[in-house]
Design a protein around this motif. Sequence first.
Motif, PDB file in Angstrom:
ATOM      1  N   LEU A  44       0.976  -1.239   0.089  1.00 25.60           N
ATOM      2  CA  LEU A  44      -0.001   0.064   0.090  1.00 25.60           C
ATOM      3  C   LEU A  44       0.860   1.050   0.041  1.00 25.60           C
ATOM      4  O   LEU A  44       0.826   2.225  -0.643  1.00 25.60           O
ATOM      5  CB  LEU A  44      -0.774   0.038   1.211  1.00 25.60           C
ATOM      6  N   ILE A  45       1.978   1.151   0.924  1.00 24.67           N
ATOM      7  CA  ILE A  45       2.820   2.307   0.785  1.00 24.67           C
ATOM      8  C   ILE A  45       3.382   2.575  -0.608  1.00 24.67           C
ATOM      9  O   ILE A  45       3.427   3.562  -1.121  1.00 24.67           O
ATOM     10  CB  ILE A  45       4.062   2.111   1.656  1.00 24.67           C
ATOM     11  N   ALA A  46       3.965   1.582  -0.871  1.00 28.67           N
ATOM     12  CA  ALA A  46       4.611   1.757  -2.464  1.00 28.67           C
ATOM     13  C   ALA A  46       3.570   2.352  -3.390  1.00 28.67           C
ATOM     14  O   ALA A  46       3.987   2.830  -4.583  1.00 28.67           O
ATOM     15  CB  ALA A  46       5.083   0.190  -2.950  1.00 28.67           C
ATOM     16  N   ARG A  47       2.217   1.974  -3.205  1.00 25.77           N
ATOM     17  CA  ARG A  47       1.206   2.663  -4.094  1.00 25.77           C
ATOM     18  C   ARG A  47       0.698   3.962  -3.793  1.00 25.77           C
ATOM     19  O   ARG A  47      -0.222   4.495  -4.072  1.00 25.77           O
ATOM     20  CB  ARG A  47       0.134   1.729  -4.393  1.00 25.77           C
ATOM     21  N   GLY A  48       1.369   4.674  -2.830  1.00 28.90           N
ATOM     22  CA  GLY A  48       1.201   6.164  -2.528  1.00 28.90           C
ATOM     23  C   GLY A  48      -0.122   6.089  -1.579  1.00 28.90           C
ATOM     24  O   GLY A  48      -0.879   6.996  -1.456  1.00 28.90           O
ATOM     25  N   PHE A  49      -0.289   5.034  -0.512  1.00 33.69           N
ATOM     26  CA  PHE A  49      -1.321   5.087   0.393  1.00 33.69           C
ATOM     27  C   PHE A  49      -1.130   6.313   1.343  1.00 33.69           C
ATOM     28  O   PHE A  49      -0.104   6.636   1.672  1.00 33.69           O
ATOM     29  CB  PHE A  49      -1.202   3.780   1.165  1.00 33.69           C
ATOM     30  N   THR A  50      -2.291   6.905   1.544  1.00 36.57           N
ATOM     31  CA  THR A  50      -1.978   8.313   2.147  1.00 36.57           C
ATOM     32  C   THR A  50      -3.124   8.448   3.352  1.00 36.57           C
ATOM     33  O   THR A  50      -3.546   9.176   3.879  1.00 36.57           O
ATOM     34  CB  THR A  50      -2.370   9.551   1.317  1.00 36.57           C
ATOM     35  N   GLY A  51      -3.365   6.949   4.091  1.00 36.81           N
ATOM     36  CA  GLY A  51      -4.106   7.257   5.220  1.00 36.81           C
ATOM     37  C   GLY A  51      -5.521   6.855   5.128  1.00 36.81           C
ATOM     38  O   GLY A  51      -6.137   6.460   5.964  1.00 36.81           O
ATOM     39  N   ASP A  52      -5.904   6.811   3.849  1.00 35.14           N
ATOM     40  CA  ASP A  52      -7.275   6.204   3.526  1.00 35.14           C
ATOM     41  C   ASP A  52      -7.310   5.673   2.158  1.00 35.14           C
ATOM     42  O   ASP A  52      -6.689   6.257   1.277  1.00 35.14           O
ATOM     43  CB  ASP A  52      -8.337   7.568   3.625  1.00 35.14           C
ATOM     44  N   ILE A  53      -8.301   4.767   2.021  1.00 34.07           N
ATOM     45  CA  ILE A  53      -8.549   4.212   0.732  1.00 34.07           C
ATOM     46  C   ILE A  53      -9.384   4.828  -0.063  1.00 34.07           C
ATOM     47  O   ILE A  53     -10.851   4.748   0.380  1.00 34.07           O
ATOM     48  CB  ILE A  53      -8.899   2.375   1.168  1.00 34.07           C
ATOM     49  N   ARG A  54      -9.186   5.240  -1.043  1.00 33.88           N
ATOM     50  CA  ARG A  54     -10.100   6.007  -1.787  1.00 33.88           C
ATOM     51  C   ARG A  54     -10.644   5.102  -2.791  1.00 33.88           C
ATOM     52  O   ARG A  54     -10.233   4.574  -3.688  1.00 33.88           O
ATOM     53  CB  ARG A  54      -9.560   7.257  -2.480  1.00 33.88           C
ATOM     54  N   MET A  55     -12.098   5.071  -2.800  1.00 33.90           N
ATOM     55  CA  MET A  55     -12.771   4.215  -3.562  1.00 33.90           C
ATOM     56  C   MET A  55     -13.231   5.042  -4.884  1.00 33.90           C
ATOM     57  O   MET A  55     -13.337   6.044  -4.943  1.00 33.90           O
ATOM     58  CB  MET A  55     -13.962   3.711  -2.897  1.00 33.90           C
ATOM     59  N   ALA A  56     -13.463   4.115  -5.976  1.00 40.00           N
ATOM     60  CA  ALA A  56     -14.096   4.574  -7.229  1.00 40.00           C
ATOM     61  C   ALA A  56     -15.328   5.213  -6.848  1.00 40.00           C
ATOM     62  O   ALA A  56     -16.140   4.824  -5.983  1.00 40.00           O
ATOM     63  CB  ALA A  56     -14.150   3.689  -8.194  1.00 40.00           C
ATOM     64  N   PRO A  57     -15.852   6.589  -7.272  1.00 39.15           N
ATOM     65  CA  PRO A  57     -17.167   7.120  -7.071  1.00 39.15           C
ATOM     66  C   PRO A  57     -18.306   6.153  -7.383  1.00 39.15           C
ATOM     67  O   PRO A  57     -17.990   5.387  -8.388  1.00 39.15           O
ATOM     68  CB  PRO A  57     -17.234   8.410  -7.822  1.00 39.15           C
ATOM     69  N   TYR A  58     -19.333   6.550  -6.914  1.00 36.09           N
ATOM     70  CA  TYR A  58     -20.621   5.676  -7.525  1.00 36.09           C
ATOM     71  C   TYR A  58     -21.148   6.172  -8.871  1.00 36.09           C
ATOM     72  O   TYR A  58     -21.133   7.313  -9.239  1.00 36.09           O
ATOM     73  CB  TYR A  58     -21.733   5.937  -6.430  1.00 36.09           C
ATOM     74  N   VAL A  59     -21.084   5.160  -9.631  1.00 36.37           N
ATOM     75  CA  VAL A  59     -21.386   5.201 -11.071  1.00 36.37           C
ATOM     76  C   VAL A  59     -22.833   4.775 -11.140  1.00 36.37           C
ATOM     77  O   VAL A  59     -23.304   3.698 -10.972  1.00 36.37           O
ATOM     78  CB  VAL A  59     -20.501   4.497 -12.024  1.00 36.37           C
ATOM     79  N   SER A  60     -23.810   5.771 -11.594  1.00 35.87           N
ATOM     80  CA  SER A  60     -25.109   5.378 -11.652  1.00 35.87           C
ATOM     81  C   SER A  60     -25.476   4.640 -12.888  1.00 35.87           C
ATOM     82  O   SER A  60     -25.084   4.991 -14.147  1.00 35.87           O
ATOM     83  CB  SER A  60     -25.862   6.647 -11.552  1.00 35.87           C
ATOM     84  N   ALA A  61     -26.012   3.273 -12.881  1.00 29.14           N
ATOM     85  CA  ALA A  61     -26.341   2.395 -13.802  1.00 29.14           C
ATOM     86  C   ALA A  61     -27.671   2.676 -14.165  1.00 29.14           C
ATOM     87  O   ALA A  61     -28.774   3.187 -13.375  1.00 29.14           O
ATOM     88  CB  ALA A  61     -25.983   1.120 -13.693  1.00 29.14           C
ATOM     89  N   GLY A  62     -27.966   2.538 -15.485  1.00 27.44           N
ATOM     90  CA  GLY A  62     -29.625   2.629 -15.670  1.00 27.44           C
ATOM     91  C   GLY A  62     -30.639   1.699 -15.118  1.00 27.44           C
ATOM     92  O   GLY A  62     -29.875   0.409 -14.993  1.00 27.44           O
ATOM     93  N   MET A  63     -31.758   1.767 -15.127  1.00 22.58           N
ATOM     94  CA  MET A  63     -32.607   0.713 -14.584  1.00 22.58           C
ATOM     95  C   MET A  63     -33.607   0.653 -15.676  1.00 22.58           C
ATOM     96  O   MET A  63     -34.380   1.687 -16.243  1.00 22.58           O
ATOM     97  CB  MET A  63     -33.494   1.064 -13.326  1.00 22.58           C
ATOM     98  N   PRO A  64     -33.835  -0.200 -16.409  1.00 22.80           N
ATOM     99  CA  PRO A  64     -34.744  -0.503 -17.632  1.00 22.80           C
ATOM    100  C   PRO A  64     -36.217  -0.317 -17.201  1.00 22.80           C
ATOM    101  O   PRO A  64     -36.746  -0.512 -15.856  1.00 22.80           O
ATOM    102  CB  PRO A  64     -34.708  -2.089 -18.072  1.00 22.80           C
ATOM    103  N   GLN A  65     -36.916   0.327 -18.062  1.00 19.50           N
ATOM    104  CA  GLN A  65     -38.046   1.007 -17.648  1.00 19.50           C
ATOM    105  C   GLN A  65     -39.142  -0.224 -17.115  1.00 19.50           C
ATOM    106  O   GLN A  65     -39.987   0.326 -16.110  1.00 19.50           O
ATOM    107  CB  GLN A  65     -38.931   1.550 -19.007  1.00 19.50           C
ATOM    108  N   ARG A  66     -39.050  -1.189 -17.759  1.00 15.81           N
ATOM    109  CA  ARG A  66     -40.021  -2.443 -17.283  1.00 15.81           C
ATOM    110  C   ARG A  66     -39.826  -2.628 -15.632  1.00 15.81           C
ATOM    111  O   ARG A  66     -40.639  -2.758 -15.090  1.00 15.81           O
ATOM    112  CB  ARG A  66     -39.452  -3.664 -17.962  1.00 15.81           C
ATOM    113  N   TYR A  67     -38.512  -2.654 -15.353  1.00 15.23           N
ATOM    114  CA  TYR A  67     -38.117  -2.983 -13.843  1.00 15.23           C
ATOM    115  C   TYR A  67     -38.763  -1.665 -13.105  1.00 15.23           C
ATOM    116  O   TYR A  67     -39.296  -2.125 -11.838  1.00 15.23           O
ATOM    117  CB  TYR A  67     -36.469  -3.371 -13.625  1.00 15.23           C
ATOM    118  N   LYS A  68     -38.373  -0.661 -13.545  1.00 15.89           N
ATOM    119  CA  LYS A  68     -38.833   0.492 -12.826  1.00 15.89           C
ATOM    120  C   LYS A  68     -40.257   0.484 -12.543  1.00 15.89           C
ATOM    121  O   LYS A  68     -40.760   0.436 -11.245  1.00 15.89           O
ATOM    122  CB  LYS A  68     -38.544   1.699 -13.853  1.00 15.89           C
TER     123      LYS A  68
END
Lengths: 275, 277
Positions: A228-252
Amino acid sequence: MIKLIDTFSYQNKLRSVSPLGKCGFAAVLFLLSYLAHPAVQLAIGAAMLLWTVVYAGVPLKYYGLLIGAPCLFYAASLPPIVLELHSADGALMVKAASAASALGNLPLFTLAHTTVYVSGLGVERAAGLITRIIGCLSCLTFVMLTTPMSELFQVMRKLRMPPLVLELMLIMYRFLFVLTETAQQMYTAQKARGGQSGFQGRLRDTSVLVVRLFGKTMQRYRELSCGLIARGFTGDIRMAPYVSAGMPQRYKWECVLTGALLVLIELWLRWGDGA
Amino acid sequence: MNPILKAEGVSYRYPGTESPALKDLELQIPAGKKVAICGHNGSGKSTFFLHAVGIHRPASGSILWQGEPIVYRHAELRQLRQRIGLVFQDPEQQLILSTPYEDISYGLRNAGIGEAEIRRRTDRILASMRLEPLADKPMHHLSLGQKKRVALAGVLVLEPELLMLDEPTAYLDRSSEQQLVEELDRIHAGGMTVVMATHDMNLAYAWADWLLVLDRGACVLEGTPHEVFSRNKERMDSLGLEQPMLLELWESLPERLRKDNTPLRHLSDFKDLLSGL
């Protein structure tokens, strides 16, 4: 079992559907099944069965297993709910409002001046409990089986789960599989070398395995912190942000309809009769 | 020779061990070359790598990055670790997030790069390393070779100036190894200095421009593969490092074939030579 759940969550037919949508739908039904009448709770169970088995394509066998296994806990808790003790001379040892129940009490046997009853109220309570358990459980199982853990993390992050908790969960999830695999390998190695045979041998070899696994975990921990240190860990693990995926009309539409229908039934059960 | 990274009299001992892991290590990594560091297990290769990114600090001596000693302060180290990429032998050691896509973007997010740029660079590296089909798979469904490639991609996406790989081919099958070597050649052609620690002499001989031999924490030989292997045959034998197969074959060729040529380092060249006879 964990591996199985994980595999389904990544390979089911609803994977591409918006995780927030799925979680929201399940959360609403979960709440409803907590508050609603038994009939609605069973209806929720049926709706979730439809979504998980038919729409998501999880085999019925495994779905049943996943719902059934936690019910063992329910079974284990049945005796204290259903059974009641009365001392033989008629004095109540455990007070039961048996008069309130339509079923009445059924004496089972008497032992050392104590009679064991199946209490009518207890049976009603147990029945109410099982429908609620099925309702809530099927909502959770639906989320578990259709949303991969990595997407659940993102949903939780969006819902402002504290980062520390998320990080802990993330690392646990990641290393759950690494450690299971290590344990599996060590177990196989022990067997291949003639270990794990006989009761005493099993006990001894398993204890060795646990100790070694602990050592390995510590070693892994040290290695990981270097990584983790070698990869530049800075005290917190940053996760990818939420990517909104669509919901098909039918399911909605189906989500909304299912929810609305269940709420209506509940309202009708609650006030419809009395009016 | 212009060294990008240099060790000057570096000594280090792991807490609680008898013998030092590095003993007065003098070593230079020439800029822009393909460098192989050879040596047995425990010769100090990995320890040197951990020194290079400032995870371990030398007990004595110093590490110089582009002529300047490493400054062991938080901000400087962070910068250094973006310029030196380290790929560990065990990918499990550096893969932390649950899918390749998320994991590859992890380093970029640590570097404080904007989301749009992160997305662009991650997509590009996924495409160039042909990892797209794996991007959203759970990490524990990947094979070892795939995990190694994801770990490499996670480091490369930061576009370091120096790439260091610890035993990159360990446990890989031949075709995965071949794929990895091709990948490294492509990266090197893009201008990156690539350093690989290995005890596969055949690979070191065929791949590297420059060879460093480590033994018990000290650098005992350095030079081009030809210099190291042909001119120091006895020395290498005494270190227990075997001769590369192609070099041995070369030396068993008749004198007239070898006369004006430098030893061939690739199997394909060898085939050409033999078929031309």
